[in-house]
Write an enzyme that holds these catalytic residues in place. Structure first.
Site, PDB file in Angstrom:
ATOM      1  N   GLU A 107      46.803  39.310  42.671  1.00  0.00           N
ATOM      2  CA  GLU A 107      47.241  37.958  43.204  1.00  0.00           C
ATOM      3  C   GLU A 107      48.284  37.723  42.854  1.00  0.00           C
ATOM      4  O   GLU A 107      48.698  37.635  41.628  1.00  0.00           O
ATOM      5  CB  GLU A 107      46.172  37.012  42.968  1.00  0.00           C
ATOM      6  CG  GLU A 107      46.551  35.523  43.875  1.00  0.00           C
ATOM      7  CD  GLU A 107      45.743  34.554  43.420  1.00  0.00           C
ATOM      8  OE1 GLU A 107      44.622  34.705  43.049  1.00  0.00           O
ATOM      9  OE2 GLU A 107      46.162  33.559  43.925  1.00  0.00           O
ATOM     10  N   LYS A 155      45.893  35.767  33.382  1.00  0.00           N
ATOM     11  CA  LYS A 155      47.493  35.372  33.991  1.00  0.00           C
ATOM     12  C   LYS A 155      47.354  33.610  33.641  1.00  0.00           C
ATOM     13  O   LYS A 155      48.511  33.045  33.561  1.00  0.00           O
ATOM     14  CB  LYS A 155      47.490  35.559  35.421  1.00  0.00           C
ATOM     15  CG  LYS A 155      47.861  36.801  35.609  1.00  0.00           C
ATOM     16  CD  LYS A 155      48.245  37.016  37.180  1.00  0.00           C
ATOM     17  CE  LYS A 155      46.935  37.239  37.789  1.00  0.00           C
ATOM     18  NZ  LYS A 155      46.946  37.712  39.183  1.00  0.00           N
ATOM     19  N   ARG A 174      36.112  44.871  32.508  1.00  0.00           N
ATOM     20  CA  ARG A 174      37.646  44.350  32.317  1.00  0.00           C
ATOM     21  C   ARG A 174      38.217  44.816  30.686  1.00  0.00           C
ATOM     22  O   ARG A 174      37.166  44.863  29.947  1.00  0.00           O
ATOM     23  CB  ARG A 174      37.796  43.002  32.356  1.00  0.00           C
ATOM     24  CG  ARG A 174      37.838  42.238  33.603  1.00  0.00           C
ATOM     25  CD  ARG A 174      37.792  40.663  33.415  1.00  0.00           C
ATOM     26  NE  ARG A 174      39.169  40.165  33.246  1.00  0.00           N
ATOM     27  CZ  ARG A 174      39.894  39.738  34.345  1.00  0.00           C
ATOM     28  NH1 ARG A 174      39.279  39.927  35.646  1.00  0.00           N
ATOM     29  NH2 ARG A 174      40.908  39.073  34.280  1.00  0.00           N
TER      30      ARG A 174
HETATM   31  P1  ATP Z   1      43.650  36.856  35.777  1.00  0.00           P
HETATM   32  O1  ATP Z   1      42.289  36.476  35.106  1.00  0.00           O
HETATM   33  O2  ATP Z   1      44.517  37.460  34.605  1.00  0.00           O
HETATM   34  O3  ATP Z   1      44.326  36.281  36.326  1.00  0.00           O
HETATM   35  P2  ATP Z   1      42.921  38.365  37.791  1.00  0.00           P
HETATM   36  O4  ATP Z   1      41.522  39.268  37.983  1.00  0.00           O
HETATM   37  O5  ATP Z   1      42.535  37.251  38.348  1.00  0.00           O
HETATM   38  O6  ATP Z   1      43.013  38.276  36.592  1.00  0.00           O
HETATM   39  P3  ATP Z   1      44.230  39.814  39.930  1.00  0.00           P
HETATM   40  O7  ATP Z   1      45.724  39.657  40.174  1.00  0.00           O
HETATM   41  O8  ATP Z   1      43.267  39.101  40.933  1.00  0.00           O
HETATM   42  O9  ATP Z   1      43.845  39.103  38.724  1.00  0.00           O
HETATM   43  O10 ATP Z   1      43.644  41.267  39.601  1.00  0.00           O
HETATM   44  C1  ATP Z   1      43.924  42.421  40.315  1.00  0.00           C
HETATM   45  C2  ATP Z   1      43.132  43.541  39.834  1.00  0.00           C
HETATM   46  O11 ATP Z   1      43.256  43.922  38.573  1.00  0.00           O
HETATM   47  C3  ATP Z   1      41.672  43.183  40.304  1.00  0.00           C
HETATM   48  O12 ATP Z   1      41.064  44.425  40.850  1.00  0.00           O
HETATM   49  C4  ATP Z   1      40.862  42.993  39.064  1.00  0.00           C
HETATM   50  O13 ATP Z   1      39.764  43.367  38.927  1.00  0.00           O
HETATM   51  C5  ATP Z   1      41.929  43.867  37.932  1.00  0.00           C
HETATM   52  N1  ATP Z   1      42.148  43.374  36.640  1.00  0.00           N
HETATM   53  C6  ATP Z   1      42.208  41.908  36.202  1.00  0.00           C
HETATM   54  N2  ATP Z   1      42.187  41.802  34.949  1.00  0.00           N
HETATM   55  C7  ATP Z   1      41.830  43.144  34.412  1.00  0.00           C
HETATM   56  C8  ATP Z   1      41.431  43.507  33.211  1.00  0.00           C
HETATM   57  N3  ATP Z   1      41.582  42.683  32.045  1.00  0.00           N
HETATM   58  N4  ATP Z   1      40.953  44.578  32.995  1.00  0.00           N
HETATM   59  C9  ATP Z   1      40.691  45.541  34.087  1.00  0.00           C
HETATM   60  N5  ATP Z   1      41.058  45.018  35.194  1.00  0.00           N
HETATM   61  C10 ATP Z   1      41.404  43.844  35.462  1.00  0.00           C
HETATM   62 MG    MG Z   2      42.114  36.868  40.448  1.00  0.00          MG
END
Ligand code: ATP
Ligand code: MG
Length: 556
Positions: free
Chosen positions: A36, A275, A265
């Site tokens: 995102e 983020k 994760r």
């Molecule tokens: P955040 O909570 O930091 O905003 P998010 O999961 O909302 O992270 P996205 O931009 O939606 O962030 O994530 C893009 C991809 O990265 C998704 O498929 C998510 O599963 C993966 N991802 C995000 N954080 C991690 C992590 N700490 N370890 C492994 N994969 C991750």
């Molecule tokens: Mg997300």
């Protein structure tokens, strides 16, 4: 280094893919990475990128970059650009970036399909009522009073939602699944909401936006994604993912049925991987922007001097599984160091200078060429020019040495790296008695050879006072003082920021780095690895960022 290949070490996702290729279920795999654009990518995303792009590469498949841009208020072009830059920097190809918003028309059409099947309805419950009707993990939900609206009424209301006839938040479109399901995600999930927000790509064309769960599976299916890998928090959403895909696929509205696979994760000690939290550090100016070298963002790590190969090596070592993946910072630092060890030229820099006068320096005192790397002659060589006055590291002299001291003290000898053996004859003090200068003599018979009849074990680094270049060095340490800053009850993670995690010092470096271009990485012998800052360095003031120390530290 064999390990630096992109081979994602054996893991359960790889096994699934192999089975699917062997059985003929797929003849080519298509993965995707779906960030995102609401912030910069962090080390957790790097793991996800390495898994998705790495597996696609390994099996000769393809991996799409798809921006999940369904939350217009939080998203920006800056984030889109940084994400594209980061992935390219890591060395992965995705062709042209895709956007969930590319599918807004299709998503809308499919919503009408669900309404026409009596599988979706417009609901007037507000957020609080909706929560109340939803039930809990232990109690079933209640049907919304709007659940029995006719297809015709739903279609009319939904079209008017799209046309902007209703206020933000006043209505939603929900799937009609099962309010008593044990899985809360199946209790009539909202798939559209009204939100008048400017979107970075569709501008003001829409005032209704689809929800993540609805958008994601359909985007995957439209792109014919074979394996949709995501982190474990989406495990409970899989039944909804499959429900939507199944209905649309059976109605021949989508070309494929992707499979969602979850992995744990990555979390890293001494930092935060969210983020939202990283955004707080930036907004509250607790760091110098998203690419502050102390940030666990890919932009921060790049600026810090971390290498793409080092990050990939780390991601491979983290592995892929469903069990908690909380790793020590050392694992990351070791991976970076291992890569740098083979690629970084080695030069001499003095961070805490003590002047040494070589009292018998004369016309016979010459200099030698030395390779930049003991095992990599291809990195080249330079003349290591000595002069009458040099700087050594103040810590390399001790007036009253401890047992076993191998560096300089009065009356003892050391080898100057790539140069002569010198002996300390005398010290000069200021009026307070502090030593400000050493007087040493050169053994002129020791350039490139050992002295006769005695062993000199200590080797120290140095620079010529007349030829060296003054530089600025930013010494970084962990941003947080504790391993798990965001898991300490009763405290906000920002309370654990180490305000001394950046120290700026002036230092002297050998002249061979005078023309170093931004992002050049070096090993400062006996000190650590440093990178020329991408933005702040210029030929008149070279700025180095500390990447990581040497393996054994530099034990006093
Ligand atoms: P955040 O909570 O930091 O905003 P998010 O999961 O909302 O992270 P996205 O931009 O939606 O962030 O994530 C893009 C991809 O990265 C998704 O498929 C998510 O599963 C993966 N991802 C995000 N954080 C991690 C992590 N700490 N370890 C492994 N994969 C991750
Ligand atoms: Mg997300």
């Amino acid at each position: 280094m064999a390990e630096l290949s992109l081979d994602v070490s054996n893991n359960f996702i790889k096994t699934i893919i192999e089975d699917d290729l062997n059985s003929g279920k797929h003849n080519k795999i298509i993965m995707r990475f779906p960030p995102e654009p609401n912030g910069y990518l962090h080390i957790g995303h790097a793991k996800s990128i390495c898994i998705n792009f790495g597996l696609a590469q390994q099996f000769g498949g393809q991996c799409n970059l798809r921006f999940d841009d369904t939350n217009p208020e939080k998203e920006s072009e800056e984030y889109v650009k940084s994400i594209e830059d980061n992935i390219q920097w890591l060395g992965f190809n995705y062709g042209k970036a895709k956007y969930a918003s590319d599918y807004f028309d299709k998503l809308y059409q499919f919503a009408e399909f669900f309404i026409n099947q009596d599988l979706a309805y417009v609901c007037d419950l507000d957020v609080n009522q909706m929560r109340e009707y939803r039930g809990t993990f232990t109690t079933p939900g209640k049907n919304s009073p709007y659940r029995t609206r006719s297809i015709a009424e739903n279609l009319d209301l939904f079209r008017r939602m799209k046309a902007g006839e209703f206020a933000d938040g006043s209505k939603t479109l929900r799937l009609k699944i099962d309010m008593s399901s044990s899985n809360l995600n199946l209790r009539d999930p909202v798939i559209y909401r009204i939100k008048r927000a400017h979107h970075i790509r569709t501008l003001d064309n829409w005032c209704i936006y689809p929800m993540y769960d609805y958008t994601h599976c359909i985007s995957d299916a439209l792109e014919c994604i074979t394996h949709s890998c995501c982190s474990l928090e989406f495990e409970d959403h899989r039944p909804l993912y499959d429900w939507i895909v199944e209905h649309l696929y059976n109605a021949k509205l989508i070309p494929s049925r992707p499979r969602q696979i979850e992995f744990s994760r990555l979390e890293l000690h001494h930092t935060v991987t969210s983020k939202r939290k990283l955004n707080k550090l930036v907004v509250d100016k607790l760091v110098n922007g998203w690419d502050d070298p102390r940030m666990p963002t890919l932009s921060g790590m790049r600026r810090r001097g971390y290498t793409p190969d080092g990050i990939k090596l780390f991601a491979n070592r983290c592995g892929v599984s469903k069990s908690p993946n909380i790793v020590e910072l050392e694992l990351l630092e070791n991976s970076i160091r291992e890569d740098l060890e083979n690629i970084a030229p080695r030069v001499m820099a003095v961070l805490n200078p003590l002047k040494v006068v070589l009292t018998n320096y004369n016309e016979h005192t010459t200099s030698r060429e030395a390779n930049f790397h003991p095992k990599k002659p291809e990195l080249g060589a330079r003349l290591v020019e000595i002069s009458r006055e040099i700087y050594i590291e103040a810590d390399d002299f001790m007036e009253h040495p401890l047992d076993g001291w191998q560096r300089l003290t009065i009356g003892s000898e050391v080898r100057l790296r790539h140069s002569y053996v010198i002996k300390c004859d005398d010290v000069i003090r200021d009026i307070k008695g502090n030593i400000i200068e050493l007087h040493c003599s050169i053994d002129h018979d020791t350039l490139g050879k050992n002295p006769i009849g005695r062993k000199v074990r200590g080797v120290i680094h140095w620079v010529s006072t007349t030829k060296c270049i003054p530089v600025t060095i930013r010494q970084y340490s962990n941003l947080f003082t504790v391993a798990t800053p965001d898991r300490i009850e009763g405290h906000d993670f920002t309370e654990f920021i180490d305000t001394n995690s950046l120290q700026v010092i002036n230092a002297y470096i050998e002249p061979s780095v005078a023309n170093a271009i931004p992002e050049s990485r070096y090993q400062f012998e006996r000190i650590g690895y440093y990178v020329v800052d991408r933005y702040d360095s210029n030929p008149n003031n070279i700025v180095f960022n500390k990447i990581v120390g040497l393996k054994d530290g530099w034990k006093k």
